[in-house]
Enzyme design. Structure first.
Site, PDB file in Angstrom:
ATOM      1  N   HIS A  14       0.840  -1.198   0.000  1.00 10.63           N
ATOM      2  CA  HIS A  14       0.000   0.000   0.000  1.00 10.63           C
ATOM      3  C   HIS A  14       0.875   1.248   0.000  1.00 10.63           C
ATOM      4  CE1 HIS A  14      -0.103   0.527   4.723  1.00 10.63           C
ATOM      5  NE2 HIS A  14       1.110   0.479   4.257  1.00 10.63           N
ATOM      6  N   CYS A  33       5.840   6.607   3.547  1.00  7.64           N
ATOM      7  CA  CYS A  33       4.636   5.857   3.157  1.00  7.64           C
ATOM      8  C   CYS A  33       3.936   6.481   1.952  1.00  7.64           C
ATOM      9  CB  CYS A  33       3.653   5.779   4.320  1.00  7.64           C
ATOM     10  SG  CYS A  33       4.298   4.856   5.705  1.00  7.64           S
ATOM     11  N   HIS A  39       4.797  -0.095  -0.595  1.00  4.84           N
ATOM     12  CA  HIS A  39       5.676  -0.948   0.216  1.00  4.84           C
ATOM     13  C   HIS A  39       4.790  -2.006   0.874  1.00  4.84           C
ATOM     14  CE1 HIS A  39       4.103   2.081   2.999  1.00  4.84           C
ATOM     15  NE2 HIS A  39       4.119   1.091   3.875  1.00  4.84           N
ATOM     16  N   HIS A  41       3.565  -5.134   3.719  1.00  5.02           N
ATOM     17  CA  HIS A  41       3.470  -5.563   5.121  1.00  5.02           C
ATOM     18  C   HIS A  41       2.980  -7.007   5.165  1.00  5.02           C
ATOM     19  CE1 HIS A  41       3.986  -1.595   6.899  1.00  5.02           C
ATOM     20  NE2 HIS A  41       3.173  -1.119   5.974  1.00  5.02           N
ATOM     21  N   ASP A  79      -4.721 -10.757  -0.042  1.00 10.85           N
ATOM     22  CA  ASP A  79      -3.376 -11.339  -0.026  1.00 10.85           C
ATOM     23  C   ASP A  79      -2.660 -11.112  -1.358  1.00 10.85           C
ATOM     24  OD1 ASP A  79      -1.288 -12.791   1.200  1.00 10.85           O
ATOM     25  OD2 ASP A  79      -1.900 -14.611   0.158  1.00 10.85           O
ATOM     26  N   HIS A  80      -1.427 -10.609  -1.265  1.00 16.47           N
ATOM     27  CA  HIS A  80      -0.598 -10.326  -2.445  1.00 16.47           C
ATOM     28  C   HIS A  80      -1.248  -9.309  -3.378  1.00 16.47           C
ATOM     29  CE1 HIS A  80       1.590 -13.698  -0.842  1.00 16.47           C
ATOM     30  NE2 HIS A  80       2.609 -13.381  -1.633  1.00 16.47           N
ATOM     31  N   GLU A 124      -0.177  -4.707  11.869  1.00 11.39           N
ATOM     32  CA  GLU A 124       0.563  -4.327  10.666  1.00 11.39           C
ATOM     33  C   GLU A 124       2.003  -4.812  10.788  1.00 11.39           C
ATOM     34  OE1 GLU A 124       0.149  -0.406   8.312  1.00 11.39           O
ATOM     35  OE2 GLU A 124       1.995  -0.190   9.457  1.00 11.39           O
TER      36      GLU A 124
HETATM   37 NI    NI Z   1       2.813   0.810   5.413  1.00 14.48          NI
END
Ligand code: NI
Length: 135
Positions: A14, A33, A39, A41, A79-80, A124
């Protein structure tokens, strides 16, 4: 009332930005961010359901069903994925941990057939989580 919790993991990317901000403001408010390339998580979600114990089964709900629901409604969707671009709920809303927890609640609450959704806890990172109780 007794509470049962099921945990699932998913990985997603995100970035944060506000289209009303200038590029400088976005950088200042969201820092690293705000990079639009995103990037990733590794998220952990814990879903807690509360309810009475069904005397016929000794369970609040079938935890296998809760696992399937989590997989189908949350993991498959997120996911992904690049959350900003691939999950419609985040097309115009920052996919922060807070907003993700609320979205997960919205996905799961109407699908529970036994028990009542009590809490979404979303990690997160190992040392950062958000709790949402539906309001
Ligand atoms: Ni982040």
């Amino acid at each position: 009332m007794i509470y049962v919790t099921r945990r699932a993991e998913f990985s997603a990317s995100h970035y944060y930005h506000n289209p009303k901000f200038s590029p400088e403001q976005n950088r200042r408010v969201f820092g690293k961010c705000s990079n639009p390339l995103g990037h990733g998580h590794n998220y952990t979600v814990e879903v807690t359901v509360g309810g009475p114990i069904d005397p016929a089964t000794g369970m609040v709900l079938d935890l296998k069903d809760l696992k399937t629901l989590l997989e189908q409604e949350v993991v498959e969707l997120m996911d992904h994925k690049f959350l900003n671009k691939e999950v419609p709920a985040f097309a115009e809303k920052n996919p922060t941990t807070e907003n993700l927890a609320i979205e997960i609640w919205k996905l799961l609450a109407p699908k529970l057939v036994q028990g009542k959704l009590h809490r979404i806890r979303l990690y997160e990172t190992a040392d950062l989580f958000v709790d949402y109780y539906g309001e």
